[in-house]
Design an enzyme around this catalytic site. Structure first.
Site, PDB file in Angstrom:
ATOM      1  CB  SER A 241      -0.898  -0.031   1.232  1.00 46.06           C
ATOM      2  OG  SER A 241      -1.685   1.118   1.237  1.00 46.06           O
TER       3      SER A 241
ATOM      4  CB  THR B  29      -3.529   3.967  -7.727  1.00 42.30           C
ATOM      5  OG1 THR B  29      -3.994   2.880  -6.938  1.00 42.30           O
ATOM      6  CG2 THR B  29      -4.709   4.645  -8.372  1.00 42.30           C
TER       7      THR B  29
ATOM      8  CG  ASN C  56      -1.735   5.633  -0.565  1.00 43.39           C
ATOM      9  OD1 ASN C  56      -1.711   6.852  -0.727  1.00 43.39           O
ATOM     10  ND2 ASN C  56      -1.849   4.760  -1.551  1.00 43.39           N
TER      11      ASN C  56
ATOM     12  CB  SER D  17      -5.157   3.654   0.628  1.00 39.83           C
ATOM     13  OG  SER D  17      -4.953   2.278   0.550  1.00 39.83           O
ATOM     14  CB  SER D  18      -6.840   1.257  -4.307  1.00 39.83           C
ATOM     15  OG  SER D  18      -6.006   2.077  -5.068  1.00 39.83           O
TER      16      SER D  18
ATOM     17  N   GLY E 260      -2.402  -3.262  -2.309  1.00 41.62           N
ATOM     18  CA  GLY E 260      -1.126  -3.911  -2.015  1.00 41.62           C
ATOM     19  C   GLY E 260      -1.175  -4.622  -0.670  1.00 41.62           C
TER      20      GLY E 260
ATOM     21  CD  GLU F 131      -4.328  -2.830   3.388  1.00 41.80           C
ATOM     22  OE1 GLU F 131      -3.981  -1.824   2.740  1.00 41.80           O
ATOM     23  OE2 GLU F 131      -5.503  -3.043   3.713  1.00 41.80           O
TER      24      GLU F 131
HETATM   25  N1  LIG Z   1       5.175   8.113 -10.043  1.00 44.87           N
HETATM   26  C1  LIG Z   1       4.833   8.899  -9.039  1.00 44.87           C
HETATM   27  N2  LIG Z   1       5.130  10.202  -9.075  1.00 44.87           N
HETATM   28  C2  LIG Z   1       4.786  11.018  -8.073  1.00 44.87           C
HETATM   29  N3  LIG Z   1       4.154  10.598  -6.978  1.00 44.87           N
HETATM   30  C3  LIG Z   1       3.844   9.307  -6.862  1.00 44.87           C
HETATM   31  C4  LIG Z   1       4.152   8.390  -7.885  1.00 44.87           C
HETATM   32  N4  LIG Z   1       3.721   7.188  -7.520  1.00 44.87           N
HETATM   33  C5  LIG Z   1       3.137   7.342  -6.286  1.00 44.87           C
HETATM   34  N5  LIG Z   1       3.210   8.623  -5.912  1.00 44.87           N
HETATM   35  C6  LIG Z   1       2.707   9.191  -4.656  1.00 44.87           C
HETATM   36  O1  LIG Z   1       2.418   8.130  -3.793  1.00 44.87           O
HETATM   37  C7  LIG Z   1       1.065   8.131  -3.398  1.00 44.87           C
HETATM   38  C8  LIG Z   1       0.546   6.722  -3.259  1.00 44.87           C
HETATM   39  O2  LIG Z   1       0.545   6.100  -4.495  1.00 44.87           O
HETATM   40  P1  LIG Z   1      -0.623   5.145  -4.941  1.00 44.87           P
HETATM   41  O3  LIG Z   1      -1.915   5.640  -4.489  1.00 44.87           O
HETATM   42  O4  LIG Z   1      -0.412   4.897  -6.362  1.00 44.87           O
HETATM   43  O5  LIG Z   1      -0.265   3.845  -4.126  1.00 44.87           O
HETATM   44  P2  LIG Z   1      -0.903   2.405  -4.246  1.00 44.87           P
HETATM   45  O6  LIG Z   1       0.219   1.494  -4.494  1.00 44.87           O
HETATM   46  O7  LIG Z   1      -1.994   2.437  -5.218  1.00 44.87           O
HETATM   47  O8  LIG Z   1      -1.441   2.147  -2.790  1.00 44.87           O
HETATM   48  P3  LIG Z   1      -2.737   1.354  -2.308  1.00 44.87           P
HETATM   49  O9  LIG Z   1      -2.405  -0.072  -2.364  1.00 44.87           O
HETATM   50  O10 LIG Z   1      -2.943   1.835  -0.963  1.00 44.87           O
HETATM   51  O11 LIG Z   1      -3.832   1.750  -3.215  1.00 44.87           O
HETATM   52  C9  LIG Z   1       0.348   8.902  -4.466  1.00 44.87           C
HETATM   53  O12 LIG Z   1      -0.789   9.534  -3.950  1.00 44.87           O
HETATM   54  C10 LIG Z   1       1.405   9.922  -4.868  1.00 44.87           C
HETATM   55  O13 LIG Z   1       1.411  11.011  -3.993  1.00 44.87           O
HETATM   56 MG   LIG Z   2      -3.957   2.249  -5.144  1.00 44.45          MG
END
Ligand SMILES: Nc1ncnc2c1ncn2[C@@H]1O[C@H](COP(=O)(O)OP(=O)(O)OP(=O)(O)O)[C@@H](O)[C@H]1O
Ligand SMILES: [Mg+2]
Length: 1010
Positions: A104, A109, A156, A159-160, A387, A389
């Protein structure tokens, strides 16, 4: 192996590490992170570290740089992987998928959004409207799904809280034509309760903070999240995104996607109902339970379009079937009522989310697809699922989420590690086996039938009587005591990090997670009193009704126990893994560099932990020992045979393998390949790239060649067709000609015996080819016909006929009356009927002249009026013989006044009128001008034609010289003694006989008026 980056940025592909150790791996990962290089490859797998800052690497120039390029042509990037997946799909018409994994907050995402953005940017170059709209909906759907499915967690801010797998469909052109979103297990318990520091789903805060006053008023809400039990806890926490602006964006996205106004209203009415439900309190007076504050009930009933009584009743009672078909209402205790309310709120939200996804799907689903017409429909799947967690308190949801990650890891192992090694073994490639941790054992711990945790949970849920979470834990402890990945306080009494009768721990591939068993059974049962379903089904709002189709069953009909939440989830994940398994996978492995969302901090221990559990080191090892690319010999040959003269277009070698060897040797990369039993293995992508480039350069030539061959074939076909056409035309023409002959033959068969020798027979219209022939045959027939006619003319008449024919030709239709119809008697002066008084005298004179001048034939004789050069006009006799022309004096017994030899005459002129004037031209230019007089025989008929015909016939036939006849429409030109004279003709009233008069330049012949 990516190049083009300086060494100061470390190795862009972990395969290039000097030694594959955790230390070197971590050093490289850290160096790259610190230098702002967040992407690194392991072969085709992309390792991505969350930068926690905006990176300037996703712009248009970057998209252009990666479009259509090979993986190793540019520095590692998400776009390169996206392009590889897209290319594989387009080139080989294969379904591909991009699996994004990581814990996570690792950036899954975000990555999925960049992938979508890239695909949208490189497709539909022709800007077709329908494709643009599909892309737009696909992109906009993210915003809506994030609002309703994401929440701030302690890991996060965005978070999804649901799993998402999106299929994008492409047509044969490689343009997106639609898509489908699958959603997995929404963490609905969040609706009623959040952990410290966390929030409910974004949608609630967006509505409460971003909704306009009127909107909130109509929903009976106030713009304050602390006013609602469900949002109170999260209201104080701050997030990086702005709820107010997000609300606007979501409203706009809903509209763009195609939600109607009524649908959008319904969505927000449901959200408001949930918030209002959360505030409902129940109080008990010992006997019955009451709702505190009926206003809220009325508002909920208004918002859900239901009857307020039914709402209260459903909240306070449940219908129970007593057996025997009877039902009774059973009142809730206050506790049951609260449970029911919360279950209802959760279910409302879950169904709302499910409905939104299905509504988006209905917009983007591929419509009117016909594989015959549109070619193969290929798919790129993008998986962005929650992810792995670990929270302080891990419940049923974390259990499911972590199980899902185990399954995905299993798929990764299956494809990248096990299958790869298995294939080398099968193909007989020398290979050093690499050990890796296979998490199948943990997957089994969770999902195995009868023995697995899910089975034990289901069993507990099915058991009648009071089975509590702790009883269930006991059961797990008993059944799983020996499992190396399972433990609990009871099984390890010394481990104080767990409580008795509360915790159990699973040693996941990604780390140990201690789960609290509290609420597991309820969440697994996922119980919702049937009454709520019926209440919603009976709503007057069609959207709500659609969300609750199962509410139409009456209580007595509901017999079958629904599947438990864990089993449903397991089934959906098994289906997902199957779906991914049959596609060509591309992996993005996301790593979260620190817990504090810092762009600077690289937490070594945390990162190392992730690298270890993601199996990245093993991945590098397998990759290093392995081959980037493999293909069955036949397929390889098919694709690259044009790059080698011995294999194009067909090889003459014993097997495809030998042919492939020839290609490989010709290109000089024999050291970079291994030959399997059925496949060729290529170690580095560079070799393949060389082949691809050469192929790409040859394709236009082949295309030209194919065009040439095809054009030739077309031309030959056309030629054959033309020949056939000409052959048919030839036959037809021959037939037409023959048919014409037959027709002519049949029509003219009896002409000999016909009275008119076929003159009246109509000629058939000849075909164009025979027109000349037709003219000739018509002419021939006429001649024949004429001959038949002439043949029958008695010799005595022949002279006359000849003269008439000669006159006809000479006058050529210029003179109207020329005496054709009468008999031409020629010698009128000796004709007793024409000149009864003078004929006998003339006969005597002509006999004397014949004896004297020895002429043999009288061509013409008759009276005439003659004028001489002294303007004197007198009556004379005219005798034309074959030797001389005589002028006779009728008044003196036809004494010869002048004798002119016939060969002195060169031609004659007559007029086109009815006068009888004749000018006989002489070579001495002393012409004879006279007007013939008509005798008794034919007082009104023409004699000029007879004289013309006789003379012309005589000159042309006997003397064989031309005797031109001029037919003048106006004046006749003559000479007298060399002097030119103009002779005109005038009618004059009162004139009894034609007579000449002198005129200014010659003479005028005056003729009677009738
Ligand atoms: N490539 C990127 N560039 C800039 N910021 C990023 C990038 N990837 C992630 N982030 C930052 O990290 C945060 C968390 O990323 P994201 O929501 O994609 O995580 P996730 O893996 O989908 O988590 P979860 O499993 O909780 O959904 C985003 O809101 C953003 O602020
Ligand atoms: Mg996500």
């Amino acid at each position: 192996m990516a190049e083009l980056e300086g060494l100061e940025f470390g190795k862009s592909d972990f395969v290039l590490l000097d030694e594959v150790t955790m230390e070197q791996f971590m050093d490289n990962l850290k160096l790259r992170f610190e230098k702002g290089r967040i992407y690194t490859y392991i072969g085709e797998v992309l390792v991505s570290v969350n930068p926690y800052r905006q990176m300037d690497i996703y712009g248009k120039e970057n998209i252009d740089a990666y479009r259509g390029r090979e993986l190793y042509e540019n520095p590692p990037h998400l776009y390169a992987v996206s392009d590889a997946a897209y290319k594989a799909m387009k080139r080989r018409a294969k379904d591909t998928c991009i699996v994004i994994s990581g814990e996570s907050g690792a950036g899954k995402t975000e990555a999925s959004k960049y992938i979508m953005q890239y695909i949208a940017a490189i497709t539909n170059p022709s800007q077709r409207a329908e494709v643009e709209s599909v892309k737009n909906v696909l992109l906009k759907s993210n915003c809506v799904l994030e609002a309703f499915g994401n929440a701030k967690t302690n890991r996060n801010d965005n978070s999804s809280r649901f799993g998402k797998y999106m299929d994008i469909n492409f047509n044969f052109n490689g343009d997106p034509t639609g898509g489908h979103i699958n959603n997995y297990l929404l963490e609905k318990s969040r609706v009623i309760h959040q952990q410290d520091g966390e929030r409910n789903f974004h949608s609630f805060y967006q509505l409460l903070r971003g909704g306009s006053n009127e909107m909130l008023e109509s929903l009976h809400l106030q713009n304050d999240p602390t006013a609602y039990v469900y949002t109170r806890e999260g209201a104080a926490t701050t997030t990086s995104n702005n709820d107010r602006t997000s609300h606007k964006a979501v409203m706009n996205a809903l509209e763009v996607i195609g939600f109607s106004k009524e649908e959008i209203d319904s969505v927000y009415q449901i959200l408001a109902s949930i918030l209002l439900l959360g505030n409902l309190q129940f109080e008990s007076d010992g006997e019955s339970v009451q709702i505190v504050g009926l206003d809220a009930v009325n508002h909920v009933s208004e918002l859900t379009d239901t009857d307020p009584e039914s709402v209260s009743k459903t909240l306070l009672h449940r219908t129970v079937a007593t057996g025997g078909g009877e039902v009774i209402d059973k009142g809730h205790t206050a506790e049951e009522a609260c449970f029911g309310r919360d279950a209802f709120a959760k279910a409302l939200y879950e169904r709302l989310f499910g409905w939104i996804v299905s509504r988006i799907n209905s917009v983007i689903e591929v419509k009117d697809y016909n594989p015959v017409l549109h070619g193969k429909n290929t798919v790129i799947g993008v998986l962005d699922i929650y992810g792995f967690e670990i929270f302080d308190n891990n419940s049923f949801e974390q259990f499911c989420i972590n199980y899902c990650n185990e399954k995905l890891q299993q798929l990764f192992i299956e494809i990248i590690l096990r299958q790869e090694q298995g294939e080398y073994q099968r193909e007989g490639i020398t290979w050093q086996h690499i050990d890796y941790f296979n998490n199948q054992i943990i997957v089994d711990l969770v999902e195995q039938p009868h023995k697995g945790i899910i089975s034990i949970l289901d069993e507990a849920c099915l058991t009648v009587g009071k089975v509590t979470d702790t009883v269930c834990l006991d059961s797990m402890d008993t059944k799983l005591a020996q499992h190396p990945h399972y433990t609990s306080r009871k099984l390890s009494p010394t481990d104080k990090s767990m409580d008795f009768q509360k915790h159990f721990r699973i040693r996941h591939y990604a780390g140990d997670v201690t789960y609290s068993v509290e609420g597991f059974l309820d969440k697994n049962k996922d119980m919702l009193f049937q009454d709520f379903k019926r209440l919603m089904y009976n709503s007057a709002n069609p959207v709500l009704k659609e969300m609750w189709p199962d509410g139409h069953l009456s209580i007595t009909e509901v017999t079958k126990r629904p599947l438990t939440a864990a089993t449903l989830f397991k089934n959906s994940i098994v289906a997902l893994v199957d779906k991914l398994g049959c596609k060509e996978p591309y992996y993005v492995r996301c790593i979260k560099p620190n817990e504090v969302k810092s762009p600077m901090l690289f937490d070594d221990a945390r990162c190392q932990h992730q690298v270890a559990y993601l199996g990245l080191i093993e991945n590098v090892m397998v990759r290093r020992a392995g081959f980037a690319y493999r293909q069955p010999y036949a397929r390889f040959l098919q694709r690259y045979k044009m790059t080698c003269e011995y294999t194009w277009p067909h090889h003459l070698m014993a097997s495809d393998r030998e042919a492939v060897e020839t290609i490989v040797t010709q290109h000089g990369f024999q050291d970079d390949v291994a030959y399997g039993h059925t496949k060729l293995f290529v170690r580095t992508p560079r070799s393949l790239y060389t082949l691809e480039q050469e192929r790409a350069a040859l394709i236009p030539i082949l295309v030209l060649f194919l065009q040439k061959v095809w054009r030739g074939a077309l031309a030959r076909m056309r030629c054959r067709r033309m020949r056939a056409i000409y052959a048919i035309m030839g036959c037809y023409k021959r037939y037409k000609v023959k048919a014409h002959f037959w027709e002519v033959e049949s029509r003219f068969a009896n002409v000999r015996t016909m009275a008119d020798y076929g003159k009246s027979v109509e000629w058939p219209t000849p075909p164009a080819a025979l027109s000349q022939f037709h003219n000739i045959t018509v002419m021939l027939h006429r001649r024949w016909w004429a001959r038949q006619i002439v043949k029958n003319i008695p010799p005595s008449d022949m002279l006359e006929v000849r003269a008439k024919v000669a006159a006809l030709t000479a006058l050529s239709g210029e003179r109207k009356d020329w005496g054709l119809s009468r008999a031409w008697e020629r010698d009128y002066l000796s004709n007793v009927r024409d000149c009864p008084q003078t004929s006998s005298g003339f006969i005597r004179v002509s006999k004397e002249l014949r004896n004297k001048d020895e002429y043999s034939q009288v061509l013409f004789s008759g009276f005439c009026r003659k004028v001489n050069r002294f303007n004197k006009s007198t009556d004379r006799g005219l005798l034309v013989t074959d030797k001389y022309i005589y002028k006779l004096e009728p008044k003196k017994q036809n004494k010869v006044l002048k004798r002119l030899p016939l060969d002195a005459f060169t031609g004659m002129s007559v007029t086109s009128g009815v006068d009888q004037m004749v000018a006989l031209h002489t070579s001495a230019q002393d012409d004879v001008l006279l007007s013939l007089q008509r005798g008794e025989l034919c007082p009104n008929q023409d004699r000029v034609g007879e004289l013309v015909g006789t003379l012309v016939d005589h000159f042309t036939r006997i003397r064989k010289v031309q005797f031109p006849v001029k037919v003048c429409r106006s004046a006749v030109q003559i000479h007298m003694r060399g002097k030119p004279k103009n002779i005109t003709v005038e009618t004059k009233a009162g004139q009894t006989n034609a007579d000449f008069k002198k005129s200014r330049d010659g003479f005028v012949l005056l003729i009677p008026a009738n």
